[in-house]
Scaffold this motif. Structure first.
Motif, short mmCIF file in Angstrom:
data_model
loop_
_atom_site.label_atom_id
_atom_site.label_comp_id
_atom_site.label_asym_id
_atom_site.label_seq_id
_atom_site.Cartn_x
_atom_site.Cartn_y
_atom_site.Cartn_z
N LEU A 29 0.80 -1.23 0.00
CA LEU A 29 0.00 0.00 0.00
C LEU A 29 0.84 1.27 0.00
O LEU A 29 0.31 2.35 -0.28
N LYS A 30 2.08 1.15 0.32
CA LYS A 30 2.94 2.30 0.60
C LYS A 30 2.81 3.44 -0.40
O LYS A 30 2.68 4.59 -0.01
N ASP A 31 2.85 3.17 -1.66
CA ASP A 31 2.81 4.22 -2.69
C ASP A 31 1.43 4.43 -3.29
O ASP A 31 1.29 5.11 -4.30
N LYS A 32 0.41 3.85 -2.68
CA LYS A 32 -0.94 3.92 -3.24
C LYS A 32 -1.91 4.75 -2.41
O LYS A 32 -3.02 5.02 -2.85
N VAL A 33 -1.51 5.15 -1.20
CA VAL A 33 -2.43 5.85 -0.30
C VAL A 33 -1.75 7.05 0.35
O VAL A 33 -0.52 7.15 0.37
N ASP A 34 -2.58 7.96 0.89
CA ASP A 34 -2.07 9.15 1.59
C ASP A 34 -2.06 8.95 3.10
O ASP A 34 -1.38 9.68 3.82
N ALA A 35 -2.84 8.03 3.59
CA ALA A 35 -2.95 7.75 5.02
C ALA A 35 -3.50 6.34 5.18
O ALA A 35 -4.08 5.78 4.23
N ILE A 36 -3.35 5.79 6.37
CA ILE A 36 -3.80 4.41 6.61
C ILE A 36 -4.58 4.34 7.91
O ILE A 36 -4.21 4.97 8.90
N ALA A 37 -5.65 3.57 7.90
CA ALA A 37 -6.44 3.31 9.10
C ALA A 37 -6.21 1.88 9.54
O ALA A 37 -6.13 0.97 8.71
N VAL A 38 -6.09 1.68 10.85
CA VAL A 38 -5.90 0.35 11.42
C VAL A 38 -7.04 0.08 12.39
O VAL A 38 -7.30 0.87 13.29
N SER A 39 -7.74 -1.02 12.19
CA SER A 39 -8.84 -1.37 13.07
C SER A 39 -8.87 -2.88 13.24
O SER A 39 -9.08 -3.61 12.28
N GLY A 40 -8.66 -3.33 14.45
CA GLY A 40 -8.67 -4.76 14.73
C GLY A 40 -9.93 -5.14 15.49
O GLY A 40 -10.42 -4.39 16.34
N PHE A 41 -10.45 -6.28 15.18
CA PHE A 41 -11.65 -6.79 15.85
C PHE A 41 -11.41 -6.92 17.35
O PHE A 41 -10.47 -7.58 17.78
N LEU A 42 -12.22 -6.25 18.14
CA LEU A 42 -12.15 -6.21 19.61
C LEU A 42 -10.87 -5.59 20.16
O LEU A 42 -10.58 -5.73 21.34
N CYS A 43 -10.13 -4.88 19.33
CA CYS A 43 -8.92 -4.21 19.82
C CYS A 43 -9.24 -3.06 20.76
O CYS A 43 -8.34 -2.55 21.42
N VAL A 44 -10.48 -2.69 20.85
CA VAL A 44 -10.87 -1.69 21.84
C VAL A 44 -10.67 -2.27 23.24
O VAL A 44 -10.42 -1.55 24.20
N ARG A 45 -10.75 -3.59 23.37
CA ARG A 45 -10.51 -4.27 24.65
C ARG A 45 -9.02 -4.39 24.96
O ARG A 45 -8.62 -4.41 26.11
N ASN A 46 -8.21 -4.53 23.91
CA ASN A 46 -6.76 -4.61 24.07
C ASN A 46 -6.13 -4.11 22.77
O ASN A 46 -6.02 -4.85 21.80
N PRO A 47 -5.70 -2.85 22.76
CA PRO A 47 -5.20 -2.25 21.52
C PRO A 47 -3.74 -2.58 21.19
O PRO A 47 -3.17 -2.03 20.25
N GLU A 48 -3.14 -3.49 21.92
CA GLU A 48 -1.72 -3.80 21.76
C GLU A 48 -1.32 -4.04 20.30
O GLU A 48 -0.33 -3.49 19.82
N GLN A 49 -2.09 -4.85 19.59
CA GLN A 49 -1.71 -5.18 18.22
C GLN A 49 -1.96 -4.00 17.27
O GLN A 49 -1.19 -3.80 16.33
N GLU A 50 -3.01 -3.22 17.51
CA GLU A 50 -3.20 -2.02 16.70
C GLU A 50 -2.03 -1.07 16.88
O GLU A 50 -1.56 -0.45 15.91
N ILE A 51 -1.53 -0.95 18.09
CA ILE A 51 -0.40 -0.06 18.38
C ILE A 51 0.85 -0.53 17.64
O ILE A 51 1.58 0.27 17.05
N VAL A 52 1.09 -1.84 17.63
CA VAL A 52 2.25 -2.40 16.93
C VAL A 52 2.13 -2.14 15.43
O VAL A 52 3.09 -1.70 14.78
N VAL A 53 0.95 -2.38 14.87
CA VAL A 53 0.75 -2.18 13.43
C VAL A 53 0.90 -0.70 13.08
O VAL A 53 1.54 -0.36 12.08
N LYS A 54 0.35 0.17 13.90
CA LYS A 54 0.47 1.61 13.65
C LYS A 54 1.93 2.03 13.62
O LYS A 54 2.36 2.76 12.72
N ALA A 55 2.71 1.59 14.58
CA ALA A 55 4.14 1.94 14.63
C ALA A 55 4.88 1.39 13.42
O ALA A 55 5.73 2.07 12.83
N LEU A 56 4.55 0.18 13.02
CA LEU A 56 5.18 -0.44 11.85
C LEU A 56 4.85 0.34 10.58
O LEU A 56 5.72 0.58 9.74
N ILE A 57 3.61 0.77 10.44
CA ILE A 57 3.21 1.57 9.28
C ILE A 57 4.00 2.87 9.23
O ILE A 57 4.51 3.26 8.18
#
Length: 104
Positions: A29-57
């Motif tokens: 996706l790197k050269d195809k978008v201007d911004a990225i949204a990350v949303s994991g199923f039930l990550c509102v209960r534990n956002p750990e993996q969303e945080i990791v993905v966000k940092a990686l992006i």
């Protein structure tokens, strides 16, 4: 774009994030978008993996990233995802607006 890591209703991670698959998805996706949204199923209960993905992006692309857990605590996955996508889309629009205003 969203990733759907496996998080149980109480927030326990039941399936680890596949970092290599995540990296490949980000690179595709790197050269195809201007911004990225990350949303994991039930990550509102534990956002750990969303945080990791966000940092990686951010590390790989330098693009603005919005994580759904940062915007709402509502459990509705679709609603959180749509909210994150709309927010991510607005970032580039607002950035363009600010740049245009600064030119004058």
């Amino acid at each position: 774009m969203w990733f759907c890591p496996a998080v149980a209703i109480r927030g326990d991670i039941v399936e680890e994030l596949d970092l290599e698959a995540t990296r490949q998805a980000i690179l595709s996706l790197k050269d195809k978008v201007d911004a990225i949204a990350v949303s994991g199923f039930l990550c509102v209960r534990n956002p750990e993996q969303e945080i990791v993905v966000k940092a990686l992006i951010r590390e790989i692309t330098g693009l603005p990233v919005v994580a759904a857990h940062e915007l709402t605590t509502v459990l509705g996955y679709r609603e959180r995802t749509v909210t994150a996508v709309l927010n991510a889309r607005l970032i580039s629009i607002i950035d363009d607006l600010i740049r245009s205003v600064r030119r004058f």
